[in-house]
Design an enzyme around this catalytic site. Structure first.
Site, PDB file in Angstrom:
ATOM      1  N   HIS A 125       1.072  -1.520  -0.301  1.00  0.00           N
ATOM      2  CA  HIS A 125      -0.053  -0.160  -0.155  1.00  0.00           C
ATOM      3  C   HIS A 125       0.910   1.174   0.351  1.00  0.00           C
ATOM      4  CE1 HIS A 125      -2.488  -3.129   2.635  1.00  0.00           C
ATOM      5  NE2 HIS A 125      -2.690  -3.418   1.315  1.00  0.00           N
ATOM      6  N   CYS A 135      -7.255  -1.627 -17.874  1.00  0.00           N
ATOM      7  CA  CYS A 135      -6.774  -0.825 -17.204  1.00  0.00           C
ATOM      8  C   CYS A 135      -6.041  -1.441 -15.269  1.00  0.00           C
ATOM      9  CB  CYS A 135      -7.797  -0.807 -15.558  1.00  0.00           C
ATOM     10  SG  CYS A 135      -9.060  -2.175 -14.613  1.00  0.00           S
TER      11      CYS A 135
HETATM   12  C1  PEP Z   1      -6.246  -6.074 -11.922  1.00  0.00           C
HETATM   13  O1  PEP Z   1      -6.592  -6.473 -11.384  1.00  0.00           O
HETATM   14  O2  PEP Z   1      -5.655  -5.104 -13.042  1.00  0.00           O
HETATM   15  C2  PEP Z   1      -6.686  -4.874 -11.154  1.00  0.00           C
HETATM   16  C3  PEP Z   1      -6.575  -3.111 -12.375  1.00  0.00           C
HETATM   17  O3  PEP Z   1      -6.909  -4.255 -10.352  1.00  0.00           O
HETATM   18  P1  PEP Z   1      -5.346  -4.040  -9.121  1.00  0.00           P
HETATM   19  O4  PEP Z   1      -4.675  -4.465  -9.434  1.00  0.00           O
HETATM   20  O5  PEP Z   1      -6.643  -2.774  -7.979  1.00  0.00           O
HETATM   21  O6  PEP Z   1      -6.225  -5.649  -8.145  1.00  0.00           O
END
Ligand code: PEP
Ligand code: MG
Length: 758
Positions: A368, A681
């Site tokens: 974090h 993303c």
């Molecule tokens: C992912 O898993 O690619 C994502 C964008 O979510 P996080 O990294 O927050 O798990």
């Protein structure tokens, strides 16, 4: 002879007088060796200092040939002196010449001495030199004498570390001040040049020798009692998140603070005639030296805890009841914060305008604090072993968040090279800024939407700075992770409203709470799980605890009153989960209508595609969802069964492998066929070369960290989307057993002059 022997207590008293005399450091050292030799009735007392080149140089002597001072050297590990330096432990021998490590130095006339006592000159667990006494007769030095010599070595360690001592003959500095270099893990891109600020400042012990041992014992006992009480308060309050201290660490603290062995060692040290602070530092230094040699990770961790506890005890002794000094409040310019570990909230307490970097002994890229460092756009490096012991407050320090390296007290050459790098990066930033308002389209006119990944208030200015098309992923869990208790609906609503305000009509996609797995809320008690990544997390937790999900949806709907609201659900594994979550949203909308509250002008609901089971339900999902978003970080981890947080395996498989690109291509195709928007993303969209491959398999919307928008845009405005598709799609379809297509795609991109270097 015996009459001259004053005993260890007299030695320490005299030492205090010598330290108070206004003489040069070298003169002080010369007096110290004379004093020790006289006091211990030793024919020889010498100080060896470890130099930058790794050799031990004779810095002062009584009894050996004085001409040898600053001339005689031995390699670390050579002779008995080298042995003491290597082992970082006292060596006490009545027949030194019989020891296999004995080595003969003719220029010192050493061969006539039989007994040898050497103690390491230690500071923060690092060996800075060796202090030696020798006698012609066969004698064994007493424990009391060893203690007194160790205390003297502490005083000498301070002199060495302060930089007062130097070698006029060789010009080689003592090791305590030498440039150091270490490599860990890159946590946040960027390069920071500045000066060390210890997150938990070391208490500098100034008075080593006690005037009144009884009084020191009382001070020690009082401080120990306060320390125990303060840990109990922390544990009882449950307010354990702010400083990044989790309950198990505090439990370990409580165990050690009540440990009889630790208390006894501290008492014994005070009884040798030193102050309570000096006793803590002595015991702490031994712990650190042990820590550096300990290879078992569990035991190292416990020694770390003990080290932290000693720091707390020192603070209790120097400023009783005050706890931690507020370093964050009085930050110097160009500060680089160095800590063993840190919670995300603690980093946010520092003044961003003065912060240039962060160095941690722990920390992984998905921790974090690393996420916050990236949001603050400061260079950060983690997993630097003994980082807090390598540096002194105020030391010059360079953090390279690209390569994961740090340079402590860098030489002029290294510093100049980095100043050049910083200039080069600044020029690049200039180029990216110039592109900020340019259309985000390829040369052949394909629009590629570049969006931001965000999650904190500090992220919001990035929307304007980068010229992003909006926020493609707002990780709502970050607010929960940096808080010390569960954020109330009003606090959630205020954040979401601030985000929508900052986005100023640009779209924002809020992801509902993605907690569980590695995203732990310290205030939420959860059952321990064997495989947390595959466990009770994200939408699973939200559906099982609908109150939590409802509260968040209510906050989102209220914040989105009169505006367009986009919400997506994480870790959806089957269509029915998406339906269940959508039902909760519908019920909340009905409630808004019933109470005559303003509604969002439109609501779009989407699902993250990050669990492989969804790949076989895409058409059904796309019938129901308004949009989908590929979480390539998790999709990669689950598809390849390769833990994203485990450095051993996280880089083992390439997202540019035919298997993964086929999956991504399939998702883009299905979304297109259904006429529904798809965004990617995960981290891969943030890398220019990967972004080109994604365009090649059909993506036209990517969401990424703010620092990546510029580099990706610089590559895409030079690219031709049709050409990329014509090259990448058949390559992916026909890759016959290749583990990765990276090389081929890179060659193609470079030939076309695209800026795809990371
Ligand atoms: C992912 O898993 O690619 C994502 C964008 O979510 P996080 O990294 O927050 O798990
Ligand atoms: Mg994910």
């Amino acid at each position: 002879m015996r009459g001259a022997y004053g005993g260890p207590r007299v030695l320490l008293r005299r030492l205090r007088e010598v330290m108070a005399d206004p003489v040069t450091a070298q003169e002080r050292l010369d007096r110290i060796v004379v004093l020790i030799a006289a006091n211990m009735v030793a024919e020889v007392c010498s100080v060896y200092v470890l130099r930058v080149d790794g050799d031990l140089e004779l810095y002062a002597t009584e009894g050996l040939n004085r001409e040898a001072v600053h001339r005689t050297t031995m390699h670390k590990g050579e002779g008995l002196v080298g042995l003491v330096a290597d082992e970082a432990e006292p060596v006490n021998l009545s027949d030194a010449q019989a020891h296999p490590a004995f080595s003969y130095k003719p220029e010192t006339g050493e061969e006539i001495f039989h007994s040898f006592l050497g103690v390491p000159i230690l500071r923060a667990g690092n060996t800075l030199g060796v202090l030696v006494v020798q006698n012609k007769s066969h004698r064994t030095y007493s424990d009391e004498e060893i203690e007194a010599l160790q205390t003297t070595a502490m005083v000498i360690a301070e002199m060495v570390a302060s930089g007062e001592l130097g070698s006029p003959e060789t010009g080689l500095e003592p090791v305590g001040r030498r440039p150091a270099h270490a490599t860990g893990a890159a946590l946040s891109e960027g390069i920071g040049l500045g000066h060390v600020v210890l997150h938990e400042p070391r208490v500098v012990v100034k008075t080593f020798i006690a005037e009144n041992t009884e009084a020191e014992l009382k001070r020690l006992d009082a401080a120990l009692a306060n320390l125990r009480a303060s840990i109990d308060v922390l544990l009882d309050d449950g307010e354990v998140a702010r400083a990044g201290e989790h309950r198990d660490v505090l439990e370990a603290f409580r165990m050690f603070a009540n440990d009889r062995g630790w208390g006894r060692r501290l008492h014994e040290a005070v009884q040798t005639g030193i102050t309570a602070e000096a006793a803590v530092e002595r015991v702490q230094s031994d712990t650190r030296a042990r820590m550096q040699r300990q290879t078992d990770p569990y035991l190292r961790e416990r020694l770390h805890d003990l080290d932290d506890l000693a720091n707390r005890l020192l603070r209790e002794l120097t400023s009783p009841g005050k706890g931690m000094a507020p370093v964050a409040a009085e930050l110097p310019e160009n500060a680089i914060v160095v800590a063993r570990s840190m919670g995300p909230a603690a980093l946010l307490d520092y003044d961003r305008t003065k912060l240039r970097g962060l160095v941690l002994e722990e920390g992984s890229a998905s921790s974090h604090v690393a996420i916050v460092a990236r949001a603050l756009n400061i260079a950060a490096v983690g997993q630097i072993e003994n980082a807090t012991g390598l540096v002194e407050p105020g030391d010059a320090l360079i953090v390279d968040g690209v390569s994961g390296e740090i340079h402590v007290r860098p030489t002029g050459d290294v510093e100049r090279a980095y100043v050049d790098k910083v200039r080069f990066r600044a020029r690049k930033q200039e180029q990216y800024r110039a592109l900020r308002n340019a259309p985000s389209a390829t040369r052949d006119g394909a629009q590629v939407k570049l969006l931001l990944n965000a999650g904190l208030l500090v992220d919001l200015p990035h929307i304007k700075e980068t010229g992003a098309a909006g926020i493609g992923l707002f990780r709502t869990e970050l607010q929960f992770m940096v808080a010390s208790s569960m954020p109330k609906t009003a606090a959630q609503q205020a954040l979401y409203r601030a985000v929508l305000d900052a986005a100023d009509e640009k779209p924002v996609t809020f992801r509902t709470l993605d907690v569980g797995g590695d995203k732990i809320l310290p205030y939420m008690q959860a059952e321990p799980e064997e495989n947390p990544a595959l466990g009770w997390r994200a939408i699973r937790l939200g559906l099982d605890r609908p109150a939590l999900m409802r509260t968040q949806l209510r906050a989102l709907l209220n914040a989105g009153g009169g505006r367009d609201l986009r919400v997506m659900f994480p870790m959806v594994a089957c269509v029915s989960e998406f339906e269940a979550a959508s039902d909760i949203v519908q019920r909340e909308i009905a409630r808004l209508i019933k109470h005559d509250h303003p509604q969002p002008s439109s609501i779009a609901l989407g699902a993250m595609v990050e669990v492989p089971s969804l790949l076989f339900q895409l058409d059904e999902l796309l019938k129901r969802a308004d949009f989908i978003s590929v979480g390539s970080n998790d999709l990669m981890q689950f598809l390849f069964a390769s833990d994203r947080g485990n450095a051993r395996v996280s880089g083992r498989f390439d997202p540019m492998s035919p298997a993964f690109l086929r999956v991504l291509s399939h998702i883009a195709d299905r979304a297109k066929a259904a006429g529904k928007p798809v965004t990617l993303c995960g981290e891969i969209g943030a890398r220019p070369l990967e972004a080109m491959a994604l365009i090649g398999v059909g993506y036209r919307s990517l969401s990424m960290s703010p620092a990546s928008i510029g580099p990706v845009k610089a590559a895409l405005v030079e690219a031709d989307a049709a050409e990329l598709e014509a090259f990448v799609k058949p390559l992916v379809a026909n890759a016959d057993g290749a583990a990765s297509l990276r090389g081929a795609i890179e060659e193609f991109a470079v030939k076309r002059g695209l800026q795809v270097a990371p």
